[in-house]
Design a protein around this motif. Sequence first.
Motif, PDB file in Angstrom:
ATOM      1  N   SER A  33       0.835  -1.201   0.000  1.00  0.00           N
ATOM      2  CA  SER A  33       0.000   0.000   0.000  1.00  0.00           C
ATOM      3  C   SER A  33       0.867   1.247   0.000  1.00  0.00           C
ATOM      4  O   SER A  33       2.019   1.232   0.455  1.00  0.00           O
ATOM      5  N   VAL A  34       0.315   2.342  -0.502  1.00  0.00           N
ATOM      6  CA  VAL A  34       1.075   3.585  -0.508  1.00  0.00           C
ATOM      7  C   VAL A  34       1.344   4.051   0.926  1.00  0.00           C
ATOM      8  O   VAL A  34       2.373   4.674   1.201  1.00  0.00           O
ATOM      9  N   ASP A  35       0.448   3.713   1.862  1.00  0.00           N
ATOM     10  CA  ASP A  35       0.697   4.076   3.258  1.00  0.00           C
ATOM     11  C   ASP A  35       1.943   3.373   3.798  1.00  0.00           C
ATOM     12  O   ASP A  35       2.715   3.959   4.562  1.00  0.00           O
ATOM     13  N   ASN A  77      16.997   8.938  -3.364  1.00  0.00           N
ATOM     14  CA  ASN A  77      16.084   7.951  -3.884  1.00  0.00           C
ATOM     15  C   ASN A  77      15.428   7.169  -2.746  1.00  0.00           C
ATOM     16  O   ASN A  77      15.401   5.942  -2.761  1.00  0.00           O
ATOM     17  N   GLY A  78      14.917   7.932  -1.769  1.00  0.00           N
ATOM     18  CA  GLY A  78      14.116   7.274  -0.758  1.00  0.00           C
ATOM     19  C   GLY A  78      12.921   6.573  -1.360  1.00  0.00           C
ATOM     20  O   GLY A  78      12.507   5.502  -0.896  1.00  0.00           O
ATOM     21  N   THR A  79      12.340   7.162  -2.418  1.00  0.00           N
ATOM     22  CA  THR A  79      11.118   6.581  -2.995  1.00  0.00           C
ATOM     23  C   THR A  79      11.360   5.186  -3.562  1.00  0.00           C
ATOM     24  O   THR A  79      10.602   4.256  -3.270  1.00  0.00           O
ATOM     25  N   GLY A  80      12.400   5.031  -4.364  1.00  0.00           N
ATOM     26  CA  GLY A  80      12.697   3.704  -4.900  1.00  0.00           C
ATOM     27  C   GLY A  80      13.054   2.721  -3.799  1.00  0.00           C
ATOM     28  O   GLY A  80      12.610   1.559  -3.806  1.00  0.00           O
ATOM     29  N   SER A  81      13.851   3.178  -2.821  1.00  0.00           N
ATOM     30  CA  SER A  81      14.259   2.306  -1.716  1.00  0.00           C
ATOM     31  C   SER A  81      13.058   1.866  -0.892  1.00  0.00           C
ATOM     32  O   SER A  81      12.949   0.699  -0.493  1.00  0.00           O
ATOM     33  N   ALA A  82      12.156   2.796  -0.589  1.00  0.00           N
ATOM     34  CA  ALA A  82      10.978   2.477   0.219  1.00  0.00           C
ATOM     35  C   ALA A  82      10.045   1.528  -0.523  1.00  0.00           C
ATOM     36  O   ALA A  82       9.463   0.607   0.076  1.00  0.00           O
ATOM     37  N   ASP A 140      14.731   4.369  -9.539  1.00  0.00           N
ATOM     38  CA  ASP A 140      15.470   5.547  -9.066  1.00  0.00           C
ATOM     39  C   ASP A 140      14.612   6.776  -9.333  1.00  0.00           C
ATOM     40  O   ASP A 140      14.491   7.219 -10.466  1.00  0.00           O
ATOM     41  N   MET A 141      13.997   7.312  -8.268  1.00  0.00           N
ATOM     42  CA  MET A 141      13.100   8.466  -8.329  1.00  0.00           C
ATOM     43  C   MET A 141      11.752   8.062  -8.923  1.00  0.00           C
ATOM     44  O   MET A 141      11.559   8.072 -10.136  1.00  0.00           O
ATOM     45  N   ILE A 142      10.804   7.703  -8.065  1.00  0.00           N
ATOM     46  CA  ILE A 142       9.482   7.287  -8.541  1.00  0.00           C
ATOM     47  C   ILE A 142       8.369   8.103  -7.887  1.00  0.00           C
ATOM     48  O   ILE A 142       7.201   7.725  -7.972  1.00  0.00           O
ATOM     49  N   GLY A 143       8.730   9.241  -7.276  1.00  0.00           N
ATOM     50  CA  GLY A 143       7.726  10.077  -6.634  1.00  0.00           C
ATOM     51  C   GLY A 143       7.881  11.551  -6.929  1.00  0.00           C
ATOM     52  O   GLY A 143       7.525  12.399  -6.096  1.00  0.00           O
ATOM     53  N   SER A 154       1.981   9.651  -7.611  1.00  0.00           N
ATOM     54  CA  SER A 154       3.013   8.975  -8.393  1.00  0.00           C
ATOM     55  C   SER A 154       3.554   7.768  -7.644  1.00  0.00           C
ATOM     56  O   SER A 154       3.724   6.680  -8.211  1.00  0.00           O
ATOM     57  N   LEU A 155       3.829   7.938  -6.365  1.00  0.00           N
ATOM     58  CA  LEU A 155       4.379   6.859  -5.545  1.00  0.00           C
ATOM     59  C   LEU A 155       3.434   5.658  -5.535  1.00  0.00           C
ATOM     60  O   LEU A 155       3.875   4.502  -5.629  1.00  0.00           O
ATOM     61  N   ASP A 156       2.153   5.896  -5.430  1.00  0.00           N
ATOM     62  CA  ASP A 156       1.154   4.826  -5.414  1.00  0.00           C
ATOM     63  C   ASP A 156       1.154   4.065  -6.741  1.00  0.00           C
ATOM     64  O   ASP A 156       1.201   2.830  -6.777  1.00  0.00           O
ATOM     65  N   GLN A 157       1.121   4.798  -7.842  1.00  0.00           N
ATOM     66  CA  GLN A 157       1.081   4.159  -9.154  1.00  0.00           C
ATOM     67  C   GLN A 157       2.361   3.381  -9.448  1.00  0.00           C
ATOM     68  O   GLN A 157       2.313   2.250  -9.959  1.00  0.00           O
ATOM     69  N   MET A 158       3.492   3.962  -9.127  1.00  0.00           N
ATOM     70  CA  MET A 158       4.759   3.312  -9.433  1.00  0.00           C
ATOM     71  C   MET A 158       5.002   2.082  -8.547  1.00  0.00           C
ATOM     72  O   MET A 158       5.502   1.059  -9.022  1.00  0.00           O
ATOM     73  N   SER A 159       4.672   2.178  -7.269  1.00  0.00           N
ATOM     74  CA  SER A 159       4.907   1.037  -6.379  1.00  0.00           C
ATOM     75  C   SER A 159       4.021  -0.141  -6.776  1.00  0.00           C
ATOM     76  O   SER A 159       4.445  -1.305  -6.673  1.00  0.00           O
TER      77      SER A 159
END
Length: 540
Positions: A55-57, A296-301, A357-360, A473-478
Amino acid sequence: MIPNALLKRAHFGRASLAFAGGLALVASGGLAATAGPTHENSNNNTSEKLRAAVSVDRVVGHLEALDAIADANDGTRASGTPGYDDSVAYVVGKLQAAGYSPVVQEFMFPYFQQLSPSVLTQISPESQVYAAESFATMTYSGAGEAVGAITAVDTTGTAGANTSGCEATDFDGFAAGSIALIQRGSCSFAQKASNAEAAGATAVVIFNTGSEGSTGPINGTLGAPGIEIPVLGASFDVGVSLIGENVTGTVTVDTVSENRATYNVLAETATGDADNVVMVGAHLDSVVAGAGINDNGTGSAAILAVAESMQKVKTANKVRFAWWGAEEQGLLGAEHYVADLAETGELDRVGLYLNFDMIGSANFGRFVYDGDNSAFPVGPGAAEGPAGSGQIEQDFHDYFAAEGLASGETAFSGRSDYGPFIAEGIPAGGLFTGAEGIKTEEQAVLFGGVAGAPYDACYHAECDDLSNVSVESLDQMSDAIAHLTLTYAMNTTAVNGVGDNVKGNFKQKGGFEGNPLGGGTESGGGLHPEHDHDSELADR
């Protein structure tokens, strides 16, 4: 500090540390200190179940922890700093809580940080303080303050590249204790600075050639630590103004330049074909300037959330998750790992690599790496995608099309951690939502957001914190990451011809074809363009 532990060889790579615990986790609103597992207590063996678990959460929760880690460590999570070590600890703790046995791989890398602005002045025959925009500190410059005579070395300041400072004999008659003034050309900045240091120079100013397009300040690198005196790269006009009899001045540089230890983190599923490993990676480090929450916290998370949620999945292929260190210094963690696998004969077991690498990005585009080079032909700005990379690209486009989302393409520009993998012929792909590039009108219609503005206005800046992330963006990419990771965990036949069975209850969505509608972006994320690997080392 990361504790010493048992050295391992095996398929994670040579000279790795099996993490044995004992590293304090940074508390951030309870997130980092949570002892229990964070994945759903179920076998998420379908795309729908896995995407629900990722989930995005959950992903945002990891970002909140990384943001708190940066806040507790002078606003940075750069490799070689306590903020990065705490980020490693956080990822390792979450993996252990989810039931993995993560491996921490240590390697040395060249660390550089400028602590305060440099100063360049002329004392005589004229008094002048040069503007900050007319010169730049060379990466890996030594630190210190030099005051004294400024001596031109084998140059009269005529426009055009020359051999100034490239030979030790250029410094015949050079007075030790002077500041060396050298013109760009013919050999590396490091060679010029090393010759000057050996001749007794207290600092070095290397000025531009004055040729067309080469008049401004030099934003260069010495390649690695080792030069102990200050080194600046100046504009042609600054250099010419310092040539003459009885010229004196000052050079002041405040930097840290040294070799430091940093780490990759790796964890893999308990099941699956160990001869057809699906690798999923993201760099964990930030730049020194900021927290690096999008980059790149977004990709890592996201991949951490996927790993947590896949722990109980019985995979047909082994899935190995990787969090890379020192990407911002030139893809060094991924390069170290790939070289290590090649040396131990394990590289052939990697079936494909996915990079995130960078998804948000706040002003995001939905970009897929152009694995078949159809949008970005092979050339200076795009590397060739190994066989199978085009299929990975198509699979991402297909997923987005099934969700009713437009997708565009981004070049294999060499700016992120897929670089060492595609250089070895390993099929690769991934997602990117934009860095310093500018969103077009077409992209604003397709993806939303603001045309004429950067995808990420805080790229490599202090403001790249939790407020710099698009949750949409984060929701869609994850979700896309979860879907494709599970797809290849079960079957990579279309990509690399290996395997022909889908295990468990996994069902691939079908009956659609991707239709990449969005305009592309060349940058491909990761490093600043001027930091492309080895780009400034030759100085030709």
